[in-house]
Design an enzyme around this catalytic site. Structure first.
Site, PDB file in Angstrom:
ATOM      1  N   LYS A 194     -11.031   0.140 -15.717  1.00 52.15           N
ATOM      2  CA  LYS A 194     -11.603  -1.151 -15.303  1.00 52.15           C
ATOM      3  C   LYS A 194     -11.986  -2.013 -16.521  1.00 52.15           C
ATOM      4  CE  LYS A 194     -11.230  -0.472 -10.823  1.00 52.15           C
ATOM      5  NZ  LYS A 194     -10.296  -1.227  -9.986  1.00 52.15           N
ATOM      6  N   TYR A 205     -11.924   6.111 -14.862  1.00 53.78           N
ATOM      7  CA  TYR A 205     -12.123   4.924 -14.014  1.00 53.78           C
ATOM      8  C   TYR A 205     -12.723   3.782 -14.836  1.00 53.78           C
ATOM      9  CZ  TYR A 205     -13.565   2.182  -9.897  1.00 53.78           C
ATOM     10  OH  TYR A 205     -13.731   1.186  -8.967  1.00 53.78           O
ATOM     11  N   ASN A 255      -5.631  -5.341  -5.991  1.00 51.07           N
ATOM     12  CA  ASN A 255      -6.814  -4.645  -5.466  1.00 51.07           C
ATOM     13  C   ASN A 255      -6.653  -3.127  -5.433  1.00 51.07           C
ATOM     14  OD1 ASN A 255      -9.255  -4.305  -3.504  1.00 51.07           O
ATOM     15  ND2 ASN A 255      -7.500  -3.467  -2.395  1.00 51.07           N
ATOM     16  N   ASP A 280       4.190   3.250  -4.171  1.00 50.87           N
ATOM     17  CA  ASP A 280       3.224   3.337  -5.270  1.00 50.87           C
ATOM     18  C   ASP A 280       3.351   2.089  -6.147  1.00 50.87           C
ATOM     19  OD1 ASP A 280       1.861   3.916  -7.608  1.00 50.87           O
ATOM     20  OD2 ASP A 280       2.614   5.961  -7.757  1.00 50.87           O
ATOM     21  N   VAL A 281       2.300   1.296  -6.193  1.00 50.31           N
ATOM     22  CA  VAL A 281       2.373   0.030  -6.940  1.00 50.31           C
ATOM     23  C   VAL A 281       2.513   0.223  -8.452  1.00 50.31           C
ATOM     24  CG1 VAL A 281       1.267  -1.536  -5.278  1.00 50.31           C
ATOM     25  CG2 VAL A 281      -0.162  -0.175  -6.833  1.00 50.31           C
ATOM     26  N   ASP A 341       0.863  -1.188   0.000  1.00 49.08           N
ATOM     27  CA  ASP A 341       0.000   0.000   0.000  1.00 49.08           C
ATOM     28  C   ASP A 341       0.899   1.238   0.000  1.00 49.08           C
ATOM     29  OD1 ASP A 341      -3.273   0.216   0.895  1.00 49.08           O
ATOM     30  OD2 ASP A 341      -2.118   2.071   0.928  1.00 49.08           O
TER      31      ASP A 341
HETATM   32  N1  LIG Z   1     -15.754   0.489  -2.918  1.00 46.82           N
HETATM   33  C1  LIG Z   1     -16.456   0.182  -3.979  1.00 46.82           C
HETATM   34  O1  LIG Z   1     -17.670   0.441  -4.059  1.00 46.82           O
HETATM   35  C2  LIG Z   1     -15.813  -0.541  -5.145  1.00 46.82           C
HETATM   36  C3  LIG Z   1     -16.649  -1.048  -6.159  1.00 46.82           C
HETATM   37  C4  LIG Z   1     -16.076  -1.721  -7.235  1.00 46.82           C
HETATM   38  C5  LIG Z   1     -14.700  -1.876  -7.297  1.00 46.82           C
HETATM   39  N2  LIG Z   1     -13.912  -1.367  -6.310  1.00 46.82           N
HETATM   40  C6  LIG Z   1     -12.468  -1.538  -6.462  1.00 46.82           C
HETATM   41  O2  LIG Z   1     -11.992  -2.246  -5.332  1.00 46.82           O
HETATM   42  C7  LIG Z   1     -10.645  -1.870  -5.068  1.00 46.82           C
HETATM   43  C8  LIG Z   1     -10.529  -1.431  -3.608  1.00 46.82           C
HETATM   44  O3  LIG Z   1     -11.481  -0.401  -3.379  1.00 46.82           O
HETATM   45  P1  LIG Z   1     -11.771   0.165  -1.916  1.00 46.82           P
HETATM   46  O4  LIG Z   1     -13.158   0.678  -1.955  1.00 46.82           O
HETATM   47  O5  LIG Z   1     -11.371  -0.817  -0.886  1.00 46.82           O
HETATM   48  O6  LIG Z   1     -10.776   1.435  -1.940  1.00 46.82           O
HETATM   49  P2  LIG Z   1     -10.072   2.248  -0.754  1.00 46.82           P
HETATM   50  O7  LIG Z   1      -9.804   3.625  -1.302  1.00 46.82           O
HETATM   51  O8  LIG Z   1     -10.878   2.146   0.502  1.00 46.82           O
HETATM   52  O9  LIG Z   1      -8.695   1.477  -0.569  1.00 46.82           O
HETATM   53  C9  LIG Z   1      -7.751   1.470  -1.614  1.00 46.82           C
HETATM   54  C10 LIG Z   1      -6.382   1.226  -1.034  1.00 46.82           C
HETATM   55  O10 LIG Z   1      -5.446   1.242  -2.129  1.00 46.82           O
HETATM   56  C11 LIG Z   1      -4.333   2.042  -1.763  1.00 46.82           C
HETATM   57  N3  LIG Z   1      -3.730   2.633  -2.942  1.00 46.82           N
HETATM   58  C12 LIG Z   1      -4.276   3.552  -3.771  1.00 46.82           C
HETATM   59  N4  LIG Z   1      -3.409   3.884  -4.724  1.00 46.82           N
HETATM   60  C13 LIG Z   1      -2.289   3.169  -4.502  1.00 46.82           C
HETATM   61  C14 LIG Z   1      -1.032   3.101  -5.143  1.00 46.82           C
HETATM   62  N5  LIG Z   1      -0.731   3.853  -6.217  1.00 46.82           N
HETATM   63  N6  LIG Z   1      -0.093   2.260  -4.650  1.00 46.82           N
HETATM   64  C15 LIG Z   1      -0.369   1.508  -3.556  1.00 46.82           C
HETATM   65  N7  LIG Z   1      -1.542   1.535  -2.902  1.00 46.82           N
HETATM   66  C16 LIG Z   1      -2.487   2.363  -3.376  1.00 46.82           C
HETATM   67  C17 LIG Z   1      -4.902   3.113  -0.820  1.00 46.82           C
HETATM   68  O11 LIG Z   1      -3.881   3.697  -0.007  1.00 46.82           O
HETATM   69  C18 LIG Z   1      -5.944   2.325  -0.044  1.00 46.82           C
HETATM   70  O12 LIG Z   1      -5.388   1.748   1.124  1.00 46.82           O
HETATM   71  C19 LIG Z   1     -10.301  -0.739  -6.062  1.00 46.82           C
HETATM   72  O13 LIG Z   1      -9.599  -1.268  -7.158  1.00 46.82           O
HETATM   73  C20 LIG Z   1     -11.671  -0.244  -6.481  1.00 46.82           C
HETATM   74  O14 LIG Z   1     -11.645   0.345  -7.769  1.00 46.82           O
HETATM   75  C21 LIG Z   1     -14.431  -0.708  -5.236  1.00 46.82           C
END
Ligand SMILES: NC(=O)c1ccc[n+]([C@@H]2O[C@H](COP(=O)([O-])OP(=O)(O)OC[C@H]3O[C@@H](n4cnc5c(N)ncnc54)[C@H](O)[C@@H]3O)[C@@H](O)[C@H]2O)c1
Length: 202
Positions: A152, A148, A83, A56-57, A32
């Site tokens: 995806k 976005y 993720n 940063d991944v 993360d």
């Molecule tokens: N929450 C939703 O409704 C939802 C719906 C569909 C898909 N998603 C997808 O699920 C995944 C997780 O979503 P979430 O809601 O848990 O998000 P979140 O924002 O709560 O958590 C995302 C995590 O990724 C980390 N992150 C972001 N950019 C980064 C980078 N460049 N390098 C390393 N770490 C990084 C952040 O620090 C955070 O801890 C995402 O890919 C999101 O697009 C979420």
């Protein structure tokens, strides 16, 4: 012991995923931007081995650090969960190219770099599973999410391609497409005014 990597593990879906894998006995590499404090605590309580790589991944150097951490500690990898992702809600006509590209870097380039690096280890082992966290936004058009949605849709295309290339060599690649999940990402989206409970229910 089986080994899993979870990106975006500090909160939200990534944190829950890490906890589920820990409960199933997987040793974990958490990745993360931010320290995975709560996830670390939960995973350690489950009694499994855990490492953390912060950064940063979407940067090759960070991916390389992760590969070295896994190779030196465990020498194998069984599961990669791509993720980490960022949301970006804005009308298409206002989106700058730089902002669009940044979403592609995190949501699409990073999963590719990680799949390439850890997929190579999995191909050597002739076994492994890559799970890309896409979205329903990768399946349909949703307004105000040009970058976005494109990221995806691209991630689903990448998933299908890797499955075609590697599926016959013991390495599976699948995508999951969640709908709305109440995480910190959603809290930030709603705070930004781009989405509300009313639009979610519509
Ligand atoms: N929450 C939703 O409704 C939802 C719906 C569909 C898909 N998603 C997808 O699920 C995944 C997780 O979503 P979430 O809601 O848990 O998000 P979140 O924002 O709560 O958590 C995302 C995590 O990724 C980390 N992150 C972001 N950019 C980064 C980078 N460049 N390098 C390393 N770490 C990084 C952040 O620090 C955070 O801890 C995402 O890919 C999101 O697009 C979420």
């Amino acid at each position: 012991m089986k080994i899993a990597i979870v990106t975006g593990a500090a909160q939200g879906i990534g944190r829950q995923t890490a906890e589920v894998l820990a409960a199933a006995g997987y040793g974990l590499l958490l990745m993360d931007l931010h320290a995975c404090v709560a996830t670390m605590d939960a995973v350690k309580r489950a009694g499994v081995e855990v490492e953390e790589v912060l950064g940063d991944v979407s940067e090759q150097a960070v991916v390389q650090r992760a590969v070295e951490a896994v190779r030196s500690r465990w020498g194998r990898v069984d599961v990669l969960v791509n993720n980490a992702g960022i949301s970006f809600i804005a009308p298409a006509e206002t989106v700058e190219g730089k902002a669009f590209l940044r979403v592609l870097e995190v949501n699409l380039l990073a999963p590719f770099l990680l799949a390439k690096a850890f997929g190579a280890m999995m191909l050597e082992q002739k076994s492994g599973s890559i799970v890309n966290v896409a979205s329903i936004a990768g399946l349909v058009g949703i307004a105000d999410r040009s970058a976005y949605n494109a990221s995806k849709h691209g991630l689903i295309g990448l998933t299908r391609t890797l499955a075609a290339e590697w599926g016959g060599r013991g390495v599976r690649c699948n995508a999951v497409c969640p709908g709305w999940v109440k995480t910190e990402m959603d809290v930030a989206d709603q705070a930004g005014g781009g989405i509300t409970m009313r639009t979610l229910k519509a």
